[in-house]
Structure formats: structure tokens, C-alpha cells
Design an enzyme around this catalytic site. Sequence first.
Site, short mmCIF file in Angstrom:
data_model
loop_
_atom_site.label_atom_id
_atom_site.label_comp_id
_atom_site.label_asym_id
_atom_site.label_seq_id
_atom_site.Cartn_x
_atom_site.Cartn_y
_atom_site.Cartn_z
N CYS A 207 10.28 1.99 4.26
CA CYS A 207 9.92 0.59 4.01
C CYS A 207 8.88 0.48 2.91
O CYS A 207 8.85 -0.51 2.18
CB CYS A 207 9.41 -0.04 5.30
SG CYS A 207 10.69 -0.32 6.54
N CYS A 358 5.57 6.05 -11.60
CA CYS A 358 6.17 5.05 -10.71
C CYS A 358 5.04 4.49 -9.86
O CYS A 358 3.89 4.46 -10.29
CB CYS A 358 7.29 5.66 -9.87
SG CYS A 358 6.73 6.98 -8.76
#
Length: 400
Positions: A207, A358
Amino acid sequence: MSSKVQTPGPQPQAASQASATSLSNEEILRYSRHLIMPEVGMDGQLKLKNAKVLLIGTGGLGAPLGLYLAAAGVGRLGLVDLDVVDFTNLQRQVTFGSSDVGKPKTAAAQARLSSLNPDIRIDTFETKLTSDNALDLFKDFDIIVDGTDNFPTRYLVNDACILLGKPNVYGSIFRFEGQATVFGMPTGPCYRCLYPEPPPPGLVPSCAEGGVLGVLPGIVGSIQAMETIKLILGAGDSLAGRLLLFDALAMKFRELKLRKNPNCPMCGEHRTITKLIDYYEFCGVRGEEAPASDVQVPEITPRELKSRLDRGDDLYILDVREPHEYQISHINGHLIPLGELPRRVHELDSSREIVAHCRSGKRSAEAVDFLRKAGFRKILNLKGGILAWSDEVDPTVAKY
């Protein structure tokens, strides 16, 4: 870390090991909307009062579970969690408030649930669930509710429940989708019947990587709470043998039949698993102490990168996140999402030095590994990603 058990103040009725045989006038008033239902009544409420339920995780799924089971009058709740409340939790973990950030989740949840219902007993276990402690933690509870978010712990919960003969009320969530069922019933399947083998590491994002709509765990966790209460009452049709799938965007439920696998190594006719194992090894991943990625690539720290940019080094900053992430925050990199990199590799100049980044460093490590295999030599991974850049270099860059 050993279990750290905490309980609220004196609660003679709830804390006693002897079964409660009556409700106080205050309890009768509190649970009056239950008592006037013939499916619950006094007998059913006493079953709830005498029930012992262990929640694995107090986060997204654990929040509605804890709130509704406490409100319903489940006499003893156990909370297992090692995490502390983070600001990013508040979007979905409704047990906690802003003032709880930085506190152990078990302590914050205990305070909230005790305020909601001071008549119940709450045991907190501020510990990581492991093969060494699972059986001891589970043995004193009637029902185990799995609110975890990783495959090693799901297999661990399943196997410990089967070994002890405990029902396992299961739920999982991701983005806009959720699922729920009950494993470990005498004639029903277990988690290994549905998933005999774990997915390859990294195939299913967490998640934290893929996101989750804040309302979704409230819906799925409430379904788990409902299944738990039905098991305690012995009422209704359990989800055992049925996998309930929920699509929030379509607002649709559908159901899959689950069957017990006679050859299941855990719950089948000829069990081959007789004790708990190393579940991180089984799932092909390392423990929580492992770095963000198992891919070993050359790295540069945020401070080192800042120093080189300040002195004017010719560096190409490659951002491999998704466009919607770039809108949240960025450090002026060239955006090529990781999934598009193989077909857009021609856009990169192999003669220039490249620094890939990232959010946390995991996806960019994969990008660096791919590019090195494609022949790029002057390429580095930004250690810790944009999160570390915000912490160590520029706090005005938003973290998410």
C-alpha cells in the site's frame, strides 16, 4: 523484542478468567440495541463479553476492527503491533489522531478503545509477530483476526491458527479493492489452500508503493468485525469457504467459492507442515531490517548529490516514478516511469553520468540494475530516494 503487555486499571468483571454470567445495569443500557435483537439478546451479549479476540495489526484494517469489536462489548481484545503512528497513517487509520503521531500504535489504540469502552480488557503486545512468539500469543485467544499487509505474516498467522485450531478472520486491501474470508474452520480451507505459493518478491506492491483509498480499510475491516461477531454468536452464515471481493470504484461485491485442498501441506489429510517455519525465507524476502531493495547497485547519498550539483557537475537526474507522483513533489528530474524505461531507453545518453531516483530508492535501484545490464556504466541510485532528499537536503520537498 519481547512482548510488552499493558492493561488498563481495575476491571474485575472483564479481566477475570472466569466466565461472566450477567451484565451490569450500565452494560444493559450500553448494549440495549443488541439486547432487543432476538439474534443477540442477553445470551449473545454474554458470549461477546466472554470472548477473547486477538488483532494482528492496529492499522488500516485494525482500526475499524478495534473500534467495532470494543464497542460491541468483546470482553478481551489483544493488540499486536510494533509500529509507531506515522503522519501518513491518519488518512485511513481512524483509531489515531494527530496528537498520536510518534506514539506506539498499541498504546495509542489502547487509549482510544479504553475511552470507547472502559468495561473491556485490552492487552497490548508491542512486538513483531514471529515464528518464535506466535503460538504463545495466540493460545489464550478464541479468534485471530489478520489485519496485516505482507505475505510472510499472512502465512505465519495461517499456520499458527491451523496448528492451534483457531479461526482466522482474514482481510486484505489495495488501492480500491479488498477481500475477506474466514480461514481455519474445521471443514473449510486455509490460506494455503487459496495461495499454495507466495508471489515472487516485488510482484505485488505494498500500500505504501501503490496506495490505498482511505475509506477502503474501513469497509473491509468492518466486514471482518462482522464475521468475528458472527463467529462469537454462532449466528448467520460464515464467509468460511467463500472469498468476498469488493471493488470500491464499481461499488460491487462478488464472491468466489473456496474449497479445502485435500493435499494442502498445512490443513490437508496428510499434513507435512507440523511447526512454524521461516516465513521470510519461504516468501523469498528478507526481514524488516533489510534495505529497501535486494538489488545491489552503486549509490549516491542525497548530500553527495547536492554537493556535486552545487559545483556544477554535468549530471542527468532520472526520475522513475509515475506522473501523479511527480505532481506531488520533485527535484527537477527527467521523468521516465520505470515501466516505460525499456522502450524509452534510447532517450538516455550513456556518455553522461545518470543519477536515478524514486520515492524511497527501491524502484530506482531496479532501474539502475536494468540500465547497467543494458550497457550503461556511469549510473548511480539516489540512496533513500526523494524521502531521504527531503530529510537530508531540502525539507521543502514534500514527502508522501
